[in-house]
Design a protein around this motif. Sequence first.
Motif, PDB file in Angstrom:
ATOM      1  N   LEU A 291       0.991  -1.157   0.128  1.00 30.55           N
ATOM      2  CA  LEU A 291      -0.124   0.147   0.025  1.00 30.55           C
ATOM      3  C   LEU A 291       0.980   1.323   0.022  1.00 30.55           C
ATOM      4  O   LEU A 291       0.798   2.126  -0.876  1.00 30.55           O
ATOM      5  N   ALA A 292       2.169   1.024   0.834  1.00 25.58           N
ATOM      6  CA  ALA A 292       2.950   2.368   0.739  1.00 25.58           C
ATOM      7  C   ALA A 292       3.365   2.700  -0.346  1.00 25.58           C
ATOM      8  O   ALA A 292       3.823   3.779  -0.997  1.00 25.58           O
ATOM      9  N   TYR A 293       3.890   1.540  -1.282  1.00 29.57           N
ATOM     10  CA  TYR A 293       4.539   1.813  -2.673  1.00 29.57           C
ATOM     11  C   TYR A 293       3.452   2.208  -3.689  1.00 29.57           C
ATOM     12  O   TYR A 293       3.872   3.276  -4.255  1.00 29.57           O
ATOM     13  N   GLN A 294       2.231   1.838  -3.535  1.00 29.19           N
ATOM     14  CA  GLN A 294       1.222   2.366  -4.403  1.00 29.19           C
ATOM     15  C   GLN A 294       1.036   3.920  -4.325  1.00 29.19           C
ATOM     16  O   GLN A 294       0.772   4.628  -5.201  1.00 29.19           O
ATOM     17  N   ASN A 295       1.331   4.046  -3.007  1.00 29.72           N
ATOM     18  CA  ASN A 295       0.817   5.804  -2.646  1.00 29.72           C
ATOM     19  C   ASN A 295       2.090   6.709  -2.906  1.00 29.72           C
ATOM     20  O   ASN A 295       2.070   7.981  -3.036  1.00 29.72           O
ATOM     21  N   LEU A 296       3.427   5.961  -3.333  1.00 28.59           N
ATOM     22  CA  LEU A 296       4.490   6.786  -3.894  1.00 28.59           C
ATOM     23  C   LEU A 296       4.193   7.523  -5.067  1.00 28.59           C
ATOM     24  O   LEU A 296       3.589   7.028  -5.938  1.00 28.59           O
ATOM     25  N   PRO A 297       4.725   8.868  -5.259  1.00 32.91           N
ATOM     26  CA  PRO A 297       4.926   9.504  -6.839  1.00 32.91           C
ATOM     27  C   PRO A 297       5.611   8.494  -7.653  1.00 32.91           C
ATOM     28  O   PRO A 297       6.523   7.708  -7.213  1.00 32.91           O
ATOM     29  N   TRP A 298       5.446   8.797  -9.100  1.00 35.15           N
ATOM     30  CA  TRP A 298       6.144   7.966 -10.065  1.00 35.15           C
ATOM     31  C   TRP A 298       7.550   8.027  -9.774  1.00 35.15           C
ATOM     32  O   TRP A 298       8.287   6.835 -10.253  1.00 35.15           O
ATOM     33  N   HIS A 299       8.142   9.075  -9.722  1.00 34.26           N
ATOM     34  CA  HIS A 299       9.735   9.408  -9.495  1.00 34.26           C
ATOM     35  C   HIS A 299      10.283   8.586  -8.454  1.00 34.26           C
ATOM     36  O   HIS A 299      11.351   8.184  -8.783  1.00 34.26           O
ATOM     37  N   GLN A 300       9.478   8.857  -7.217  1.00 30.77           N
ATOM     38  CA  GLN A 300      10.143   7.890  -6.108  1.00 30.77           C
ATOM     39  C   GLN A 300      10.050   6.287  -6.705  1.00 30.77           C
ATOM     40  O   GLN A 300      10.860   5.525  -5.921  1.00 30.77           O
ATOM     41  N   LYS A 301       9.256   5.911  -7.279  1.00 26.94           N
ATOM     42  CA  LYS A 301       9.062   4.583  -7.489  1.00 26.94           C
ATOM     43  C   LYS A 301       9.906   4.135  -8.469  1.00 26.94           C
ATOM     44  O   LYS A 301      10.721   3.168  -8.283  1.00 26.94           O
ATOM     45  N   VAL A 302      10.435   5.001  -9.426  1.00 24.88           N
ATOM     46  CA  VAL A 302      11.612   4.617 -10.330  1.00 24.88           C
ATOM     47  C   VAL A 302      12.878   4.665  -9.639  1.00 24.88           C
ATOM     48  O   VAL A 302      13.431   3.728  -9.774  1.00 24.88           O
ATOM     49  N   LEU A 303      13.061   5.747  -8.591  1.00 24.96           N
ATOM     50  CA  LEU A 303      14.297   5.536  -7.651  1.00 24.96           C
ATOM     51  C   LEU A 303      14.315   4.371  -6.771  1.00 24.96           C
ATOM     52  O   LEU A 303      15.559   3.770  -6.664  1.00 24.96           O
ATOM     53  N   LEU A 304      13.229   4.109  -6.482  1.00 24.91           N
ATOM     54  CA  LEU A 304      13.163   2.860  -5.405  1.00 24.91           C
ATOM     55  C   LEU A 304      13.394   1.562  -6.288  1.00 24.91           C
ATOM     56  O   LEU A 304      14.278   0.730  -6.024  1.00 24.91           O
ATOM     57  N   LYS A 305      13.046   1.379  -7.616  1.00 27.71           N
ATOM     58  CA  LYS A 305      13.310   0.350  -8.269  1.00 27.71           C
ATOM     59  C   LYS A 305      14.882   0.105  -8.634  1.00 27.71           C
ATOM     60  O   LYS A 305      15.429  -0.931  -8.724  1.00 27.71           O
ATOM     61  N   MET A 306      15.314   1.619  -8.962  1.00 27.13           N
ATOM     62  CA  MET A 306      16.805   1.623  -9.364  1.00 27.13           C
ATOM     63  C   MET A 306      17.708   1.054  -7.980  1.00 27.13           C
ATOM     64  O   MET A 306      18.704   0.208  -8.189  1.00 27.13           O
ATOM     65  N   ARG A 307      17.203   1.399  -7.111  1.00 27.04           N
ATOM     66  CA  ARG A 307      18.064   1.098  -5.616  1.00 27.04           C
ATOM     67  C   ARG A 307      18.041  -0.516  -5.539  1.00 27.04           C
ATOM     68  O   ARG A 307      18.855  -1.230  -5.107  1.00 27.04           O
ATOM     69  N   GLN A 308      16.781  -0.884  -5.931  1.00 24.84           N
ATOM     70  CA  GLN A 308      16.336  -2.411  -5.763  1.00 24.84           C
ATOM     71  C   GLN A 308      17.469  -3.154  -6.645  1.00 24.84           C
ATOM     72  O   GLN A 308      17.809  -4.073  -6.332  1.00 24.84           O
ATOM     73  N   LYS A 309      17.459  -2.820  -7.878  1.00 29.26           N
ATOM     74  CA  LYS A 309      18.552  -3.229  -8.973  1.00 29.26           C
ATOM     75  C   LYS A 309      19.769  -3.444  -8.438  1.00 29.26           C
ATOM     76  O   LYS A 309      20.636  -4.427  -8.565  1.00 29.26           O
ATOM     77  N   ASP A 310      20.226  -2.201  -7.882  1.00 24.71           N
ATOM     78  CA  ASP A 310      21.746  -2.011  -7.467  1.00 24.71           C
ATOM     79  C   ASP A 310      21.806  -2.989  -6.265  1.00 24.71           C
ATOM     80  O   ASP A 310      22.917  -3.610  -6.081  1.00 24.71           O
ATOM     81  N   SER A 311      20.850  -3.273  -5.510  1.00 28.01           N
ATOM     82  CA  SER A 311      21.062  -4.101  -4.305  1.00 28.01           C
ATOM     83  C   SER A 311      21.248  -5.424  -4.597  1.00 28.01           C
ATOM     84  O   SER A 311      21.938  -6.336  -4.222  1.00 28.01           O
ATOM     85  N   ASN A 312      20.258  -5.989  -5.677  1.00 25.04           N
ATOM     86  CA  ASN A 312      20.377  -7.109  -6.268  1.00 25.04           C
ATOM     87  C   ASN A 312      21.709  -7.542  -6.916  1.00 25.04           C
ATOM     88  O   ASN A 312      22.371  -8.460  -6.868  1.00 25.04           O
ATOM     89  N   LEU A 313      22.185  -6.526  -7.475  1.00 24.47           N
ATOM     90  CA  LEU A 313      23.519  -6.582  -8.403  1.00 24.47           C
ATOM     91  C   LEU A 313      24.618  -6.758  -7.296  1.00 24.47           C
ATOM     92  O   LEU A 313      25.442  -7.722  -7.422  1.00 24.47           O
ATOM     93  N   GLN A 314      24.582  -6.261  -6.388  1.00 27.71           N
ATOM     94  CA  GLN A 314      25.591  -6.231  -5.149  1.00 27.71           C
ATOM     95  C   GLN A 314      25.598  -7.719  -4.541  1.00 27.71           C
ATOM     96  O   GLN A 314      26.662  -8.156  -4.309  1.00 27.71           O
ATOM     97  N   LYS A 315      24.471  -8.241  -4.472  1.00 27.22           N
ATOM     98  CA  LYS A 315      24.045  -9.367  -3.774  1.00 27.22           C
ATOM     99  C   LYS A 315      24.867 -10.540  -4.755  1.00 27.22           C
ATOM    100  O   LYS A 315      25.490 -11.389  -4.313  1.00 27.22           O
TER     101      LYS A 315
END
Length: 260
Positions: free
Chosen positions: A221-245
């Motif tokens: 629910l919190a993710y759905q309430n974020l603005p679009w640019h924050q969703k994009v930034l959150l996805k980029m961070r999630q990709k970097d985190s997965n790459l580091q792992k």
Amino acid sequence: MTSLSKPIFSKSKLGLALIAATMISMASLYAPSVNAAPIYKVIDEKTGQVTFTDRPQNYEQQAGKKISQTGVMTRESTVSSSNSDNASSPPPPSSVNTTTQNTAAKNSPAAKPAINYQLAITEPSEERAYRRPAQNIAVNVQVKPDLQAGDSVSIYLDGNEIAQGLSASVATVDILPGSHKIKAVLKNEKGQILKQVERTVYVIQNTQTLQNNKKIAQQLLAYQNLPWHQKVLLKMRQKDSNLQKVQSSKPVTNDAFTKK
């Protein structure tokens, strides 16, 4: 004309007189004491033939017939009645009722013998607890001997029918935590209860699973309430985190040992 009242009898008339006396004596033996009617002697004046009857009216209109009453009494309906009268007379009520009852008994189907069923709940085999919502309650019922045509088994949960047959599956997510009654009822084709058996089960709340589900629902629910640019930034961070792992999971090699 010669009559029976004269002192001299011919042989033929004497024979007729003897036959008449015999008939009178036989009639007196079979005559009942109630509902009696008189017997009449009818003499044919032309032939001298003597006839005894309880129906003198049949001869009153005939010419040359001399009718006189005798001392013999008989019933209203005698054996001397014509066969046509006997055929037309209805049978006694008792015999009619007996015949009707016998015919109905033959035509009616035989009564269905009562069967002594054995009914048991094999699952759950005893009182037990189920975790909500992860576990379902499986219900299995056993009947011996096999159900006859028209008989049926129904399964109830807390008095409400949930299935017809020998098995059912109850989702615990649909019921509240606490104790619950499972009952199997065997009925005949008329809906009458023949056998029933009952078992108690308990449903408990799986707290950890519930909390995890609530946490995931809140994050979504919190993710759905974020603005679009924050969703994009959150996805980029999630990709970097997965790459580091992925990179951290690769084995580390020392070049000093690998070079020749």
